[in-house]
Design a protein around this motif. Sequence first.
Motif, short mmCIF file in Angstrom:
data_model
loop_
_atom_site.label_atom_id
_atom_site.label_comp_id
_atom_site.label_asym_id
_atom_site.label_seq_id
_atom_site.Cartn_x
_atom_site.Cartn_y
_atom_site.Cartn_z
N SER A 293 0.88 -1.24 -0.01
CA SER A 293 0.08 -0.02 0.09
C SER A 293 0.97 1.13 0.08
N ASP A 294 1.88 1.16 0.96
CA ASP A 294 2.95 2.46 0.85
C ASP A 294 3.54 2.61 -0.66
N GLY A 295 3.91 1.41 -1.23
CA GLY A 295 4.49 1.30 -2.64
C GLY A 295 3.57 2.06 -3.66
N TRP A 296 2.25 1.66 -3.70
CA TRP A 296 1.16 2.51 -4.46
C TRP A 296 0.95 3.62 -4.07
N GLN A 297 0.96 4.10 -2.93
CA GLN A 297 1.00 5.54 -2.57
C GLN A 297 1.98 6.22 -2.91
N GLU A 298 3.15 5.78 -3.19
CA GLU A 298 4.46 6.67 -3.52
C GLU A 298 4.01 6.78 -5.11
N LEU A 299 3.51 5.69 -5.88
CA LEU A 299 3.28 5.89 -7.39
C LEU A 299 2.34 6.94 -7.79
N LEU A 300 1.28 7.11 -6.55
CA LEU A 300 0.32 7.85 -6.73
C LEU A 300 0.75 9.33 -6.56
N VAL A 301 1.55 9.49 -5.67
CA VAL A 301 2.09 10.94 -5.32
C VAL A 301 2.85 11.33 -6.50
N SER A 302 3.55 10.51 -7.05
CA SER A 302 4.67 10.63 -8.15
C SER A 302 3.77 11.19 -9.39
N SER A 303 2.69 10.40 -9.96
CA SER A 303 2.06 10.68 -10.93
C SER A 303 1.35 12.03 -10.89
N VAL A 304 0.86 12.17 -9.63
CA VAL A 304 0.27 13.59 -9.31
C VAL A 304 1.13 14.72 -9.43
N MET A 305 2.53 14.42 -9.15
CA MET A 305 3.49 15.57 -9.19
C MET A 305 3.64 15.87 -10.50
N VAL A 306 3.85 14.95 -11.24
CA VAL A 306 4.04 15.14 -12.82
C VAL A 306 2.90 15.82 -13.49
N SER A 307 1.51 15.38 -13.02
CA SER A 307 0.63 15.92 -13.73
C SER A 307 0.66 17.59 -13.48
N TYR A 308 0.80 17.81 -11.98
CA TYR A 308 0.92 19.39 -11.42
C TYR A 308 1.86 20.31 -12.32
N ALA A 309 3.25 19.48 -12.43
CA ALA A 309 4.40 20.07 -13.23
C ALA A 309 3.96 20.47 -14.43
N ALA A 310 3.22 19.48 -15.28
CA ALA A 310 2.94 19.70 -16.45
C ALA A 310 1.96 20.60 -16.99
N LYS A 311 0.88 20.77 -16.02
CA LYS A 311 -0.26 21.33 -16.30
C LYS A 311 -0.25 22.87 -15.70
N ARG A 312 0.12 23.02 -14.38
CA ARG A 312 -0.19 24.24 -13.84
C ARG A 312 1.12 25.02 -13.55
N LEU A 313 2.23 24.50 -12.83
CA LEU A 313 2.87 25.36 -12.14
C LEU A 313 3.76 26.19 -12.88
N LEU A 314 4.40 25.77 -14.04
CA LEU A 314 5.23 26.78 -14.88
C LEU A 314 4.79 27.72 -15.86
N ARG A 315 3.17 27.73 -15.88
CA ARG A 315 2.74 28.83 -16.83
C ARG A 315 3.29 30.15 -16.64
N PRO A 316 3.50 30.85 -17.49
CA PRO A 316 3.91 32.22 -17.49
C PRO A 316 2.63 32.96 -16.77
N GLU A 317 3.23 33.95 -15.95
CA GLU A 317 2.13 34.62 -15.01
C GLU A 317 2.14 36.06 -15.49
N ARG A 318 0.96 36.55 -15.71
CA ARG A 318 0.74 38.09 -15.91
C ARG A 318 0.83 38.77 -14.73
N LEU A 319 1.49 39.79 -14.77
CA LEU A 319 1.81 40.59 -13.56
C LEU A 319 1.03 41.97 -13.74
#
Length: 217
Positions: free
Chosen positions: A87-113
């Motif tokens: 269960s801990d191993g699958w939790q690590e996989l889930l966290v990892s896939s969420v981190m990839v999704s977040y990095a890809a979709k949201r974090l590094l968008r150019p921000e309007r100031l």
Amino acid sequence: MALLAPASDSQIDSVSPVNLKPMGSVPVTGPDEIAETVRRAREVSATWAAGPVRDRRRHLLRVRSALVERGGEIVDTLVAETGKPASDGWQELLVSSVMVSYAAKRLLRPERLGTWPLLVKRAWFEFEPHGVIATITPWNWPLAISMQTIPFALAAGNVVVNKPSEYTPLTGQALAYVIHSAGIELAHVVQGDGRAAQELIRSGVDTIALTGIGATA
């Protein structure tokens, strides 16, 4: 954590703490090989950084797909090497896939100031890559902690050289393989103990991401 066979300057043997059976071995990466690994990573980083952010995002989603598709293999390796419950191993996989999704979709968008009161002006904040990022990661969460750093470094246009813990070398190797399987060698791996970490730090990398205390490196 995995137990190790008697120390060797040329090889790390991983033994499962669950049943004390040998799991496999990896060669220790020597100083010359570390320098060559960083050189190759820098070659890749020039092309990777030059591409548009949207292409990086698309590729990171392919990395996520590869991570999910090969998730069972990674979890099996992680569980056997660390002695964690599945269960801990699958939790690590889930966290990892969420981190990839977040990095890809949201974090590094150019921000309007905002530019008030200069209403005729426009301004944006954009991220610029450093180049080659060295990551030195621990044994206790070998997948999840690695993936709290690696996807964001890649999203910013960097290439990573990871030194996993000598107690979880096979998990680190499996992660690099999965990232490469998406089509671009963006996460390289060097193996060894603190001496390998020191060589990596001295190799001319542009940024170092260390999880642990100073003695870890």
